[in-house]
Design an enzyme around this catalytic site. Sequence first.
Site, PDB file in Angstrom:
ATOM      1  N   ASN A   9      -2.718  -2.650   6.339  1.00 36.63           N
ATOM      2  CA  ASN A   9      -1.431  -2.788   7.014  1.00 36.63           C
ATOM      3  C   ASN A   9      -0.388  -2.997   5.919  1.00 36.63           C
ATOM      4  OD1 ASN A   9       0.957  -4.084   8.028  1.00 36.63           O
ATOM      5  ND2 ASN A   9      -0.094  -4.479   9.953  1.00 36.63           N
ATOM      6  N   GLU A  36       1.385  -0.011  10.410  1.00 32.63           N
ATOM      7  CA  GLU A  36       2.734  -0.582  10.391  1.00 32.63           C
ATOM      8  C   GLU A  36       3.569   0.099   9.301  1.00 32.63           C
ATOM      9  OE1 GLU A  36       4.850  -4.884  11.283  1.00 32.63           O
ATOM     10  OE2 GLU A  36       2.787  -4.866  10.557  1.00 32.63           O
ATOM     11  N   TYR A 107      -3.509   0.555  15.134  1.00 36.19           N
ATOM     12  CA  TYR A 107      -2.691  -0.638  14.956  1.00 36.19           C
ATOM     13  C   TYR A 107      -2.524  -1.271  16.337  1.00 36.19           C
ATOM     14  CZ  TYR A 107       1.391  -3.584  13.930  1.00 36.19           C
ATOM     15  OH  TYR A 107       2.251  -4.642  13.800  1.00 36.19           O
ATOM     16  N   ASP A 150      -5.664  -2.403  11.641  1.00 33.20           N
ATOM     17  CA  ASP A 150      -5.243  -3.759  11.951  1.00 33.20           C
ATOM     18  C   ASP A 150      -5.441  -3.942  13.446  1.00 33.20           C
ATOM     19  OD1 ASP A 150      -4.053  -6.176  12.383  1.00 33.20           O
ATOM     20  OD2 ASP A 150      -2.052  -5.579  11.693  1.00 33.20           O
ATOM     21  N   ASN A 152      -5.656  -6.852  14.848  1.00 36.70           N
ATOM     22  CA  ASN A 152      -4.907  -8.058  15.198  1.00 36.70           C
ATOM     23  C   ASN A 152      -5.734  -9.095  15.946  1.00 36.70           C
ATOM     24  OD1 ASN A 152      -2.194  -8.549  14.301  1.00 36.70           O
ATOM     25  ND2 ASN A 152      -1.644  -6.566  15.196  1.00 36.70           N
ATOM     26  N   ASP A 252       1.610  -8.812   4.045  1.00 37.01           N
ATOM     27  CA  ASP A 252       0.843 -10.031   4.325  1.00 37.01           C
ATOM     28  C   ASP A 252      -0.633  -9.730   4.589  1.00 37.01           C
ATOM     29  OD1 ASP A 252       1.654  -8.763   6.649  1.00 37.01           O
ATOM     30  OD2 ASP A 252       2.349 -10.567   7.664  1.00 37.01           O
ATOM     31  N   HIS A 253      -1.015  -8.448   4.510  1.00 41.85           N
ATOM     32  CA  HIS A 253      -2.404  -8.029   4.648  1.00 41.85           C
ATOM     33  C   HIS A 253      -2.942  -7.556   3.302  1.00 41.85           C
ATOM     34  CE1 HIS A 253      -2.544  -7.641   9.178  1.00 41.85           C
ATOM     35  NE2 HIS A 253      -1.238  -7.689   8.977  1.00 41.85           N
TER      36      HIS A 253
END
Length: 262
Positions: A9, A36, A107, A150, A152, A252-253
């Site tokens: 991501n 993303e 995603y 991702d 999530n 942040d991934h």
Amino acid sequence: MPFTLATWNINSVRLREGLVARLMREETPDVLCLQECKSPVEKIPMDQFQALGYTHMVARGQKGYNGVAILSKLPMQEVGSQDFAALGHARHIAGQLENGVTIHNFYVPAGGDKPDRAINEKFGQKLDYLTEMRDWFHDDRPEKSILVGDLNIAPREDDVWSHKQLLKVVSHTPIEVEHLGQTQEAGNWVDITRQDIPDGQLYSWWSYRARDWDAADKGRRLDHVWATPDISNAAHSSRIRRDVRGWEQPSDHAPVFATFDL
């Protein structure tokens, strides 16, 4: 023919074009799946990526939000995309390699802050998205396929820094874990990362909110590599490049890798 696949991501492919290129140079994965991307397809900065050997791309994009892309050194043709829960979002793309392996790049919606669909529409959309993924895989059982992205959700207790503290936090609630498990079961998917690394804490995401993410280490494993049973035994060498989270202006991934001898 062995090939290495990575999923990441990137949180804006245009903003972090340099980081994508750096990963391509350092790791040279044969296939790189991004989520993303936050870009229309035509504005994904392909010139530099093509110069590094990634001459094939299948993608779905939209301005400023969502977006998925598969960049490949290997010839690949697009084999479709799905709009689960009719959100109108660019959240899925599938490509097929010449060896017949289909790669699904997902995603999954993050789900907002409150794990209650009665007060949080985004949480309901997340559950509905997973339900439709489950039904799709149940009706059209995949073969010779890899699913990455991702998703999530951090499903296992050792996929989060504190199981007890995150039970009521979106991404690790029991209802999300149940929905993801049903989706995995419907496609008979094998969790390749945990097949290779069965024990211990394992994270792929650390919040931007942490002053020192590395020292705090309050991570979650939100990014996944799955495969159908007919090729899962060909997978090996799974790893997460944690250090990439510490690059300048990072996502942040962190990227997740696996190699398939196919």
